[in-house]
Write a protein that holds these residues in place. Structure first.
Motif, PDB file in Angstrom:
ATOM      1  N   TRP A   3      -4.784  40.906  10.160  1.00  0.00           N
ATOM      2  CA  TRP A   3      -4.052  41.876  10.980  1.00  0.00           C
ATOM      3  C   TRP A   3      -4.534  41.823  12.437  1.00  0.00           C
ATOM      4  CZ3 TRP A   3      -5.713  45.914  13.988  1.00  0.00           C
ATOM      5  CH2 TRP A   3      -4.717  46.754  14.500  1.00  0.00           C
ATOM      6  N   SER A   4      -5.846  41.725  12.618  1.00  0.00           N
ATOM      7  CA  SER A   4      -6.406  41.684  13.968  1.00  0.00           C
ATOM      8  C   SER A   4      -5.896  40.467  14.739  1.00  0.00           C
ATOM      9  CB  SER A   4      -7.943  41.650  13.913  1.00  0.00           C
ATOM     10  OG  SER A   4      -8.440  42.795  13.258  1.00  0.00           O
ATOM     11  N   TRP A   5      -5.884  39.307  14.072  1.00  0.00           N
ATOM     12  CA  TRP A   5      -5.432  38.094  14.743  1.00  0.00           C
ATOM     13  C   TRP A   5      -3.937  38.174  15.073  1.00  0.00           C
ATOM     14  CZ3 TRP A   5      -6.451  34.518  17.829  1.00  0.00           C
ATOM     15  CH2 TRP A   5      -5.736  33.338  17.900  1.00  0.00           C
ATOM     16  N   ALA A  31     -11.096  40.822  -0.108  1.00  0.00           N
ATOM     17  CA  ALA A  31      -9.656  40.840   0.173  1.00  0.00           C
ATOM     18  C   ALA A  31      -9.330  41.800   1.308  1.00  0.00           C
ATOM     19  CB  ALA A  31      -8.881  41.230  -1.085  1.00  0.00           C
ATOM     20  N   ARG A  32      -9.999  42.963   1.308  1.00  0.00           N
ATOM     21  CA  ARG A  32      -9.756  43.945   2.379  1.00  0.00           C
ATOM     22  C   ARG A  32     -10.229  43.406   3.726  1.00  0.00           C
ATOM     23  NH1 ARG A  32     -11.279  47.515  -1.782  1.00  0.00           N
ATOM     24  NH2 ARG A  32     -13.437  47.564  -1.068  1.00  0.00           N
ATOM     25  N   TYR A  43      -2.305  40.885  15.641  1.00  0.00           N
ATOM     26  CA  TYR A  43      -2.141  41.875  16.717  1.00  0.00           C
ATOM     27  C   TYR A  43      -2.482  41.252  18.080  1.00  0.00           C
ATOM     28  CZ  TYR A  43      -2.465  46.185  19.384  1.00  0.00           C
ATOM     29  OH  TYR A  43      -2.268  47.160  20.331  1.00  0.00           O
ATOM     30  N   VAL A  44      -3.509  40.415  18.100  1.00  0.00           N
ATOM     31  CA  VAL A  44      -3.869  39.716  19.349  1.00  0.00           C
ATOM     32  C   VAL A  44      -2.716  38.826  19.811  1.00  0.00           C
ATOM     33  CG1 VAL A  44      -5.375  37.937  20.328  1.00  0.00           C
ATOM     34  CG2 VAL A  44      -6.360  39.793  18.977  1.00  0.00           C
ATOM     35  N   LYS A  45      -2.114  38.098  18.857  1.00  0.00           N
ATOM     36  CA  LYS A  45      -0.972  37.245  19.204  1.00  0.00           C
ATOM     37  C   LYS A  45       0.213  38.079  19.686  1.00  0.00           C
ATOM     38  CE  LYS A  45      -0.814  34.958  15.286  1.00  0.00           C
ATOM     39  NZ  LYS A  45      -0.362  33.958  14.278  1.00  0.00           N
ATOM     40  N   PHE A  46       0.403  39.248  19.083  1.00  0.00           N
ATOM     41  CA  PHE A  46       1.506  40.116  19.493  1.00  0.00           C
ATOM     42  C   PHE A  46       1.282  40.655  20.906  1.00  0.00           C
ATOM     43  CE2 PHE A  46       3.368  44.521  19.355  1.00  0.00           C
ATOM     44  CZ  PHE A  46       4.689  44.113  19.533  1.00  0.00           C
ATOM     45  N   CYS A  47       0.027  40.999  21.222  1.00  0.00           N
ATOM     46  CA  CYS A  47      -0.282  41.485  22.575  1.00  0.00           C
ATOM     47  C   CYS A  47      -0.003  40.389  23.616  1.00  0.00           C
ATOM     48  CB  CYS A  47      -1.745  41.927  22.654  1.00  0.00           C
ATOM     49  SG  CYS A  47      -2.077  43.462  21.751  1.00  0.00           S
ATOM     50  N   LEU A  76       6.107  50.223  17.557  1.00  0.00           N
ATOM     51  CA  LEU A  76       6.151  51.536  16.904  1.00  0.00           C
ATOM     52  C   LEU A  76       5.408  51.531  15.572  1.00  0.00           C
ATOM     53  CD1 LEU A  76       9.842  52.571  17.673  1.00  0.00           C
ATOM     54  CD2 LEU A  76       7.775  53.674  18.551  1.00  0.00           C
ATOM     55  N   LYS A  77       5.421  50.387  14.882  1.00  0.00           N
ATOM     56  CA  LYS A  77       4.686  50.282  13.623  1.00  0.00           C
ATOM     57  C   LYS A  77       3.183  50.407  13.844  1.00  0.00           C
ATOM     58  CE  LYS A  77       8.095  47.460  11.182  1.00  0.00           C
ATOM     59  NZ  LYS A  77       8.391  46.152  10.549  1.00  0.00           N
ATOM     60  N   ASN A  78       2.738  50.069  15.056  1.00  0.00           N
ATOM     61  CA  ASN A  78       1.316  50.203  15.411  1.00  0.00           C
ATOM     62  C   ASN A  78       1.056  51.480  16.218  1.00  0.00           C
ATOM     63  OD1 ASN A  78       0.354  47.686  14.299  1.00  0.00           O
ATOM     64  ND2 ASN A  78       1.468  46.666  15.946  1.00  0.00           N
ATOM     65  N   ASP A  79       2.021  52.430  16.160  1.00  0.00           N
ATOM     66  CA  ASP A  79       1.910  53.717  16.864  1.00  0.00           C
ATOM     67  C   ASP A  79       1.751  53.541  18.378  1.00  0.00           C
ATOM     68  OD1 ASP A  79       2.151  55.111  14.499  1.00  0.00           O
ATOM     69  OD2 ASP A  79      -0.001  55.127  14.134  1.00  0.00           O
ATOM     70  N   GLU A  80       2.551  52.649  18.946  1.00  0.00           N
ATOM     71  CA  GLU A  80       2.566  52.454  20.380  1.00  0.00           C
ATOM     72  C   GLU A  80       3.975  52.033  20.791  1.00  0.00           C
ATOM     73  OE1 GLU A  80      -0.497  49.462  20.484  1.00  0.00           O
ATOM     74  OE2 GLU A  80       0.962  47.838  20.457  1.00  0.00           O
TER      75      GLU A  80
END
Length: 385
Positions: free
Chosen positions: A296-298, A288-289, A300-304, A348-352
Protein backbone atom coordinates in the motif's frame (compact mmCIF):
# COMPACT_ATOMS: atom_id res chain seq x y z
CA UNK A 1 -11.37 -47.34 -5.85
CA UNK A 2 -9.03 -46.71 -2.91
CA UNK A 3 -9.70 -47.55 0.73
CA UNK A 4 -10.77 -44.03 1.63
CA UNK A 5 -13.49 -43.88 -1.04
CA UNK A 6 -14.67 -47.37 -0.02
CA UNK A 7 -14.96 -46.05 3.53
CA UNK A 8 -17.07 -43.09 2.35
CA UNK A 9 -19.44 -45.43 0.47
CA UNK A 10 -19.63 -47.72 3.51
CA UNK A 11 -20.63 -44.82 5.78
CA UNK A 12 -23.22 -43.65 3.24
CA UNK A 13 -24.69 -47.18 3.22
CA UNK A 14 -24.97 -47.13 7.01
CA UNK A 15 -26.74 -43.77 6.91
CA UNK A 16 -29.07 -45.16 4.22
CA UNK A 17 -29.89 -48.12 6.47
CA UNK A 18 -30.76 -45.88 9.45
CA UNK A 19 -32.86 -43.57 7.27
CA UNK A 20 -34.85 -46.46 5.77
CA UNK A 21 -35.49 -47.89 9.23
CA UNK A 22 -36.72 -44.55 10.59
CA UNK A 23 -38.48 -43.34 7.42
CA UNK A 24 -36.16 -40.33 7.05
CA UNK A 25 -35.73 -38.89 3.53
CA UNK A 26 -32.24 -37.79 2.50
CA UNK A 27 -30.40 -36.93 -0.71
CA UNK A 28 -26.84 -37.20 -1.99
CA UNK A 29 -25.30 -33.75 -2.33
CA UNK A 30 -24.68 -32.30 -5.83
CA UNK A 31 -21.05 -33.39 -6.20
CA UNK A 32 -21.83 -37.05 -5.62
CA UNK A 33 -24.97 -36.71 -7.74
CA UNK A 34 -22.90 -35.24 -10.57
CA UNK A 35 -20.46 -38.16 -10.36
CA UNK A 36 -23.36 -40.62 -10.63
CA UNK A 37 -25.07 -38.75 -13.50
CA UNK A 38 -21.96 -38.08 -15.61
CA UNK A 39 -20.03 -41.22 -14.69
CA UNK A 40 -17.11 -39.37 -13.10
CA UNK A 41 -15.04 -41.09 -10.44
CA UNK A 42 -15.20 -40.00 -6.80
CA UNK A 43 -11.65 -39.15 -5.74
CA UNK A 44 -12.00 -37.00 -2.59
CA UNK A 45 -12.36 -38.65 0.84
CA UNK A 46 -14.23 -35.48 1.88
CA UNK A 47 -16.96 -35.99 -0.74
CA UNK A 48 -19.24 -37.79 1.70
CA UNK A 49 -22.07 -35.26 2.13
CA UNK A 50 -25.84 -35.71 2.22
CA UNK A 51 -28.75 -33.29 2.61
CA UNK A 52 -31.72 -33.68 4.96
CA UNK A 53 -34.52 -31.35 5.91
CA UNK A 54 -33.80 -29.68 9.25
CA UNK A 55 -36.40 -31.64 11.21
CA UNK A 56 -35.26 -34.92 9.60
CA UNK A 57 -31.64 -34.18 10.50
CA UNK A 58 -32.63 -33.90 14.15
CA UNK A 59 -34.67 -37.12 13.88
CA UNK A 60 -31.56 -38.86 12.53
CA UNK A 61 -29.47 -37.66 15.49
CA UNK A 62 -32.05 -38.87 17.98
CA UNK A 63 -32.43 -42.21 16.18
CA UNK A 64 -28.69 -42.82 16.33
CA UNK A 65 -28.52 -41.93 20.02
CA UNK A 66 -31.30 -44.42 20.78
CA UNK A 67 -29.38 -47.20 19.01
CA UNK A 68 -25.68 -46.22 18.84
CA UNK A 69 -23.36 -48.38 16.77
CA UNK A 70 -19.92 -49.59 17.80
CA UNK A 71 -17.10 -47.56 16.28
CA UNK A 72 -19.44 -44.77 15.15
CA UNK A 73 -20.35 -41.35 16.54
CA UNK A 74 -22.60 -38.49 15.44
CA UNK A 75 -20.96 -35.18 16.30
CA UNK A 76 -22.73 -31.82 16.39
CA UNK A 77 -22.91 -28.57 18.33
CA UNK A 78 -25.19 -30.50 20.69
CA UNK A 79 -22.47 -32.81 22.02
CA UNK A 80 -19.20 -31.06 21.08
CA UNK A 81 -18.57 -27.58 22.44
CA UNK A 82 -16.07 -26.81 19.66
CA UNK A 83 -18.06 -28.14 16.70
CA UNK A 84 -18.04 -25.21 14.29
CA UNK A 85 -21.32 -25.43 12.35
CA UNK A 86 -24.98 -26.33 12.28
CA UNK A 87 -24.83 -29.83 10.78
CA UNK A 88 -24.07 -33.42 11.81
CA UNK A 89 -20.97 -35.49 11.15
CA UNK A 90 -21.37 -39.28 11.08
CA UNK A 91 -17.85 -40.50 11.93
CA UNK A 92 -15.96 -43.79 11.86
CA UNK A 93 -13.81 -43.89 15.01
CA UNK A 94 -11.48 -46.49 13.50
CA UNK A 95 -10.09 -44.15 10.82
CA UNK A 96 -8.11 -40.91 10.60
CA UNK A 97 -9.13 -37.56 9.13
CA UNK A 98 -7.26 -34.75 10.85
CA UNK A 99 -7.17 -31.30 9.25
CA UNK A 100 -4.80 -28.83 10.89
CA UNK A 101 -6.74 -25.85 9.51
CA UNK A 102 -9.74 -26.95 11.55
CA UNK A 103 -7.87 -27.47 14.81
CA UNK A 104 -10.10 -28.68 17.61
CA UNK A 105 -13.38 -28.52 15.70
CA UNK A 106 -13.84 -32.28 15.71
CA UNK A 107 -13.54 -34.18 18.96
CA UNK A 108 -13.21 -37.41 16.98
CA UNK A 109 -10.98 -36.74 13.92
CA UNK A 110 -11.95 -39.80 11.90
CA UNK A 111 -13.35 -40.12 8.40
CA UNK A 112 -16.99 -39.19 8.18
CA UNK A 113 -20.03 -38.07 6.22
CA UNK A 114 -21.41 -34.57 6.75
CA UNK A 115 -25.19 -34.30 7.04
CA UNK A 116 -26.20 -30.78 6.04
CA UNK A 117 -29.67 -29.33 6.76
CA UNK A 118 -32.03 -28.04 4.08
CA UNK A 119 -33.03 -24.87 5.90
CA UNK A 120 -36.29 -23.01 5.49
CA UNK A 121 -36.18 -19.25 4.87
CA UNK A 122 -37.30 -17.18 7.85
CA UNK A 123 -40.16 -14.82 7.07
CA UNK A 124 -39.08 -11.86 9.18
CA UNK A 125 -35.93 -9.95 8.25
CA UNK A 126 -34.91 -8.99 11.80
CA UNK A 127 -35.37 -12.55 13.08
CA UNK A 128 -33.21 -13.82 10.20
CA UNK A 129 -30.45 -11.25 10.89
CA UNK A 130 -30.33 -12.08 14.61
CA UNK A 131 -30.29 -15.83 13.95
CA UNK A 132 -27.58 -15.43 11.33
CA UNK A 133 -25.49 -13.19 13.60
CA UNK A 134 -25.51 -15.82 16.34
CA UNK A 135 -24.53 -18.58 13.94
CA UNK A 136 -21.72 -16.52 12.39
CA UNK A 137 -20.50 -15.59 15.89
CA UNK A 138 -20.30 -19.26 16.84
CA UNK A 139 -18.46 -20.07 13.60
CA UNK A 140 -15.97 -17.30 14.38
CA UNK A 141 -15.17 -18.86 17.74
CA UNK A 142 -14.24 -22.14 16.06
CA UNK A 143 -10.76 -23.18 14.90
CA UNK A 144 -11.47 -22.64 11.21
CA UNK A 145 -9.11 -20.38 9.29
CA UNK A 146 -10.77 -20.26 5.88
CA UNK A 147 -12.49 -16.85 5.95
CA UNK A 148 -11.00 -13.38 5.84
CA UNK A 149 -11.49 -10.96 8.70
CA UNK A 150 -14.38 -8.50 8.42
CA UNK A 151 -16.07 -5.99 10.72
CA UNK A 152 -19.40 -7.81 10.59
CA UNK A 153 -17.88 -11.14 11.60
CA UNK A 154 -15.85 -9.42 14.33
CA UNK A 155 -19.04 -7.89 15.81
CA UNK A 156 -20.76 -11.28 15.73
CA UNK A 157 -17.77 -12.83 17.49
CA UNK A 158 -17.79 -10.17 20.24
CA UNK A 159 -21.51 -10.71 20.85
CA UNK A 160 -21.00 -14.46 21.09
CA UNK A 161 -18.02 -14.10 23.46
CA UNK A 162 -20.27 -12.23 25.86
CA UNK A 163 -22.60 -15.22 25.89
CA UNK A 164 -19.75 -17.62 26.68
CA UNK A 165 -20.20 -16.70 30.34
CA UNK A 166 -22.78 -19.51 30.50
CA UNK A 167 -20.19 -22.03 29.27
CA UNK A 168 -19.24 -23.10 25.76
CA UNK A 169 -20.94 -26.50 25.99
CA UNK A 170 -24.25 -25.08 27.20
CA UNK A 171 -24.13 -22.32 24.58
CA UNK A 172 -23.48 -24.84 21.78
CA UNK A 173 -26.49 -26.94 22.80
CA UNK A 174 -28.68 -23.85 23.09
CA UNK A 175 -27.70 -22.61 19.62
CA UNK A 176 -28.20 -26.05 18.08
CA UNK A 177 -31.73 -26.35 19.45
CA UNK A 178 -32.54 -22.77 18.48
CA UNK A 179 -31.36 -23.34 14.90
CA UNK A 180 -33.29 -26.63 14.65
CA UNK A 181 -36.43 -24.77 15.69
CA UNK A 182 -35.99 -21.64 13.55
CA UNK A 183 -34.68 -23.34 10.40
CA UNK A 184 -37.65 -25.73 10.34
CA UNK A 185 -39.94 -23.30 8.48
CA UNK A 186 -43.27 -24.60 7.19
CA UNK A 187 -44.50 -23.58 3.74
CA UNK A 188 -41.10 -22.20 2.75
CA UNK A 189 -40.60 -21.59 -0.97
CA UNK A 190 -36.88 -22.37 -1.03
CA UNK A 191 -34.43 -24.50 0.89
CA UNK A 192 -31.12 -22.91 1.85
CA UNK A 193 -27.86 -24.87 2.11
CA UNK A 194 -25.04 -22.99 3.84
CA UNK A 195 -21.55 -24.20 2.96
CA UNK A 196 -18.23 -22.88 4.27
CA UNK A 197 -17.71 -20.29 1.55
CA UNK A 198 -21.02 -20.08 -0.32
CA UNK A 199 -24.77 -20.45 0.04
CA UNK A 200 -27.05 -22.33 -2.36
CA UNK A 201 -30.82 -22.08 -2.84
CA UNK A 202 -33.09 -24.86 -4.12
CA UNK A 203 -36.85 -24.75 -4.89
CA UNK A 204 -38.81 -26.86 -2.41
CA UNK A 205 -40.44 -28.89 -5.20
CA UNK A 206 -36.98 -30.15 -6.26
CA UNK A 207 -37.10 -32.57 -3.33
CA UNK A 208 -40.73 -33.70 -3.71
CA UNK A 209 -39.76 -36.85 -5.60
CA UNK A 210 -36.62 -38.98 -5.62
CA UNK A 211 -34.86 -41.43 -7.88
CA UNK A 212 -32.01 -43.82 -7.13
CA UNK A 213 -28.51 -43.64 -8.56
CA UNK A 214 -25.64 -46.05 -8.26
CA UNK A 215 -22.39 -45.11 -6.54
CA UNK A 216 -19.63 -47.72 -6.48
CA UNK A 217 -22.18 -50.54 -6.69
CA UNK A 218 -24.53 -49.12 -4.00
CA UNK A 219 -27.86 -47.37 -4.61
CA UNK A 220 -28.66 -44.01 -3.04
CA UNK A 221 -31.50 -41.45 -3.43
CA UNK A 222 -31.19 -38.12 -5.23
CA UNK A 223 -33.88 -35.59 -6.28
CA UNK A 224 -35.82 -36.87 -9.29
CA UNK A 225 -35.36 -33.51 -11.01
CA UNK A 226 -31.57 -33.79 -11.15
CA UNK A 227 -31.42 -31.18 -13.91
CA UNK A 228 -32.78 -28.40 -11.63
CA UNK A 229 -30.77 -29.75 -8.70
CA UNK A 230 -27.43 -29.64 -10.52
CA UNK A 231 -28.21 -26.46 -12.46
CA UNK A 232 -28.85 -24.57 -9.22
CA UNK A 233 -25.51 -25.75 -7.87
CA UNK A 234 -23.18 -25.77 -10.88
CA UNK A 235 -25.00 -23.76 -13.56
CA UNK A 236 -26.57 -24.73 -16.87
CA UNK A 237 -23.34 -26.28 -18.19
CA UNK A 238 -23.05 -28.80 -15.35
CA UNK A 239 -22.74 -31.71 -17.80
CA UNK A 240 -19.39 -30.26 -18.94
CA UNK A 241 -18.26 -29.80 -15.35
CA UNK A 242 -15.11 -31.84 -14.63
CA UNK A 243 -14.39 -32.28 -10.95
CA UNK A 244 -10.74 -31.80 -9.96
CA UNK A 245 -8.75 -34.86 -8.96
CA UNK A 246 -8.21 -34.86 -5.21
CA UNK A 247 -4.69 -33.99 -4.10
CA UNK A 248 -3.81 -34.53 -0.41
CA UNK A 249 -2.81 -31.32 1.34
CA UNK A 250 0.21 -30.98 3.61
CA UNK A 251 -2.09 -29.72 6.38
CA UNK A 252 -4.29 -32.83 6.51
CA UNK A 253 -3.86 -36.52 7.26
CA UNK A 254 -6.48 -38.97 5.95
CA UNK A 255 -6.37 -42.75 6.21
CA UNK A 256 -8.87 -45.61 6.40
CA UNK A 257 -6.18 -47.99 7.68
CA UNK A 258 -5.35 -46.54 11.09
CA UNK A 259 -7.29 -45.30 14.10
CA UNK A 260 -6.76 -41.64 14.89
CA UNK A 261 -5.89 -42.54 18.49
CA UNK A 262 -3.11 -44.90 17.33
CA UNK A 263 -1.82 -42.25 14.93
CA UNK A 264 -1.44 -39.60 17.63
CA UNK A 265 0.21 -42.09 20.00
CA UNK A 266 2.93 -42.54 17.39
CA UNK A 267 3.48 -38.97 16.17
CA UNK A 268 2.64 -36.95 19.28
CA UNK A 269 -0.42 -35.41 20.88
CA UNK A 270 -3.14 -33.71 18.90
CA UNK A 271 -2.83 -30.60 21.09
CA UNK A 272 0.86 -30.14 20.21
CA UNK A 273 0.00 -30.21 16.49
CA UNK A 274 -2.69 -27.57 17.03
CA UNK A 275 -0.39 -25.30 19.07
CA UNK A 276 2.31 -25.45 16.38
CA UNK A 277 -0.26 -24.70 13.69
CA UNK A 278 -1.63 -21.71 15.64
CA UNK A 279 1.90 -20.27 16.05
CA UNK A 280 2.55 -20.71 12.33
CA UNK A 281 -0.75 -19.00 11.49
CA UNK A 282 0.10 -16.03 13.69
CA UNK A 283 3.55 -15.62 12.12
CA UNK A 284 2.20 -15.88 8.56
CA UNK A 285 -0.59 -13.46 9.49
CA UNK A 286 1.88 -10.85 10.70
CA UNK A 287 4.01 -11.34 7.59
CA UNK A 288 0.94 -10.94 5.35
CA UNK A 289 -0.13 -7.75 7.13
CA UNK A 290 3.39 -6.30 6.82
CA UNK A 291 3.52 -7.15 3.12
CA UNK A 292 0.08 -5.60 2.57
CA UNK A 293 1.16 -2.37 4.31
CA UNK A 294 4.39 -2.14 2.31
CA UNK A 295 2.50 -2.70 -0.95
CA UNK A 296 0.00 0.00 0.00
CA UNK A 297 2.82 2.40 0.88
CA UNK A 298 4.58 1.85 -2.44
CA UNK A 299 1.34 2.26 -4.40
CA UNK A 300 0.60 5.48 -2.49
CA UNK A 301 4.05 6.87 -3.33
CA UNK A 302 3.44 6.13 -7.02
CA UNK A 303 0.01 7.77 -6.79
CA UNK A 304 1.51 10.91 -5.24
CA UNK A 305 4.00 11.11 -8.11
CA UNK A 306 1.12 10.73 -10.57
CA UNK A 307 -0.78 13.56 -8.86
CA UNK A 308 2.23 15.88 -9.16
CA UNK A 309 2.44 15.17 -12.90
CA UNK A 310 -1.32 15.65 -13.27
CA UNK A 311 -1.22 18.92 -11.34
CA UNK A 312 1.44 20.26 -13.71
CA UNK A 313 -0.65 19.17 -16.70
CA UNK A 314 -3.77 21.05 -15.54
CA UNK A 315 -1.82 24.16 -14.61
CA UNK A 316 -0.24 24.19 -18.07
CA UNK A 317 -3.71 23.83 -19.64
CA UNK A 318 -5.52 26.21 -17.29
CA UNK A 319 -6.21 28.84 -19.98
CA UNK A 320 -7.65 26.19 -22.28
CA UNK A 321 -10.02 24.92 -19.54
CA UNK A 322 -11.12 28.46 -18.64
CA UNK A 323 -11.85 29.16 -22.30
CA UNK A 324 -13.99 26.01 -22.60
CA UNK A 325 -15.85 27.03 -19.44
CA UNK A 326 -16.56 30.56 -20.78
CA UNK A 327 -17.96 29.01 -23.96
CA UNK A 328 -20.02 26.55 -21.83
CA UNK A 329 -18.60 23.60 -23.73
CA UNK A 330 -19.46 21.07 -20.99
CA UNK A 331 -18.99 17.89 -23.12
CA UNK A 332 -15.40 18.96 -23.88
CA UNK A 333 -14.85 19.91 -20.23
CA UNK A 334 -16.16 16.55 -19.03
CA UNK A 335 -13.73 14.80 -21.37
CA UNK A 336 -10.83 17.01 -20.25
CA UNK A 337 -11.58 16.31 -16.58
CA UNK A 338 -11.60 12.47 -16.87
CA UNK A 339 -8.05 12.06 -15.42
CA UNK A 340 -9.00 14.67 -12.78
CA UNK A 341 -12.01 12.56 -11.75
CA UNK A 342 -9.94 9.37 -11.50
CA UNK A 343 -7.40 11.13 -9.28
CA UNK A 344 -10.17 12.63 -7.15
CA UNK A 345 -11.97 9.31 -6.60
CA UNK A 346 -8.72 7.58 -5.63
CA UNK A 347 -7.79 10.46 -3.31
CA UNK A 348 -11.16 10.27 -1.55
CA UNK A 349 -10.47 6.62 -0.74
CA UNK A 350 -7.40 7.85 1.17
CA UNK A 351 -9.48 10.59 2.90
CA UNK A 352 -7.97 13.41 0.86
CA UNK A 353 -8.82 15.41 -2.26
CA UNK A 354 -6.97 16.42 -5.42
CA UNK A 355 -6.84 20.22 -5.98
CA UNK A 356 -4.19 21.51 -8.41
CA UNK A 357 -5.73 25.01 -8.48
CA UNK A 358 -8.74 26.59 -6.73
CA UNK A 359 -10.09 28.23 -9.89
CA UNK A 360 -9.90 24.92 -11.76
CA UNK A 361 -11.56 23.25 -8.77
CA UNK A 362 -14.55 25.61 -8.94
CA UNK A 363 -14.92 24.87 -12.65
CA UNK A 364 -14.67 21.12 -11.98
CA UNK A 365 -17.41 21.23 -9.33
CA UNK A 366 -19.70 23.11 -11.71
CA UNK A 367 -19.03 20.49 -14.42
CA UNK A 368 -19.94 17.73 -11.92
CA UNK A 369 -23.16 19.55 -11.09
CA UNK A 370 -24.09 19.89 -14.77
CA UNK A 371 -23.27 16.20 -15.35
CA UNK A 372 -25.55 15.17 -12.43
CA UNK A 373 -22.74 13.72 -10.30
CA UNK A 374 -24.02 15.35 -7.13
CA UNK A 375 -22.81 12.60 -4.77
CA UNK A 376 -19.18 12.98 -5.86
CA UNK A 377 -19.53 16.76 -5.64
CA UNK A 378 -20.89 16.50 -2.09
CA UNK A 379 -17.98 14.27 -1.01
CA UNK A 380 -15.44 16.75 -2.42
CA UNK A 381 -17.13 19.73 -0.74
CA UNK A 382 -17.20 17.83 2.57
CA UNK A 383 -13.38 17.58 2.53
CA UNK A 384 -12.71 20.96 0.94
CA UNK A 385 -14.85 23.20 3.17
Amino acid sequence: MNREIKEVVKLLSEIDKICKREGIPYYLEPELTLCCVTGQEVTSPHAGVVYMRTADMERFRQAFEREPQDGRIVESMNNNKRFYGFFLRYTDLNTLCFRLNEGRNYKYPGMGVDILPLRGKQRFRLAHLWTRAQEVGWNELADYYGDRWSKKRALCRIAMRLRLITGRGRLGKSLYRMLCRRMNVENTQEYVVRLKKKTKYFPVETFDETRTVELEGKKFPVPADTNTYLTRYYGTDYQQKVLPVYTPKVSEMVSARIRYEDYFQEVGSQKSFIRKRMRTRKKSGRAARTKKYLNWSWNYVKFCAYKIELEKYYLDNKDYIINLYKNKDYPALEKAFKPYTRATVKSLKNDEIFIPDEEIQHIYLDVLDKAGRTKLKAKIEKFWK
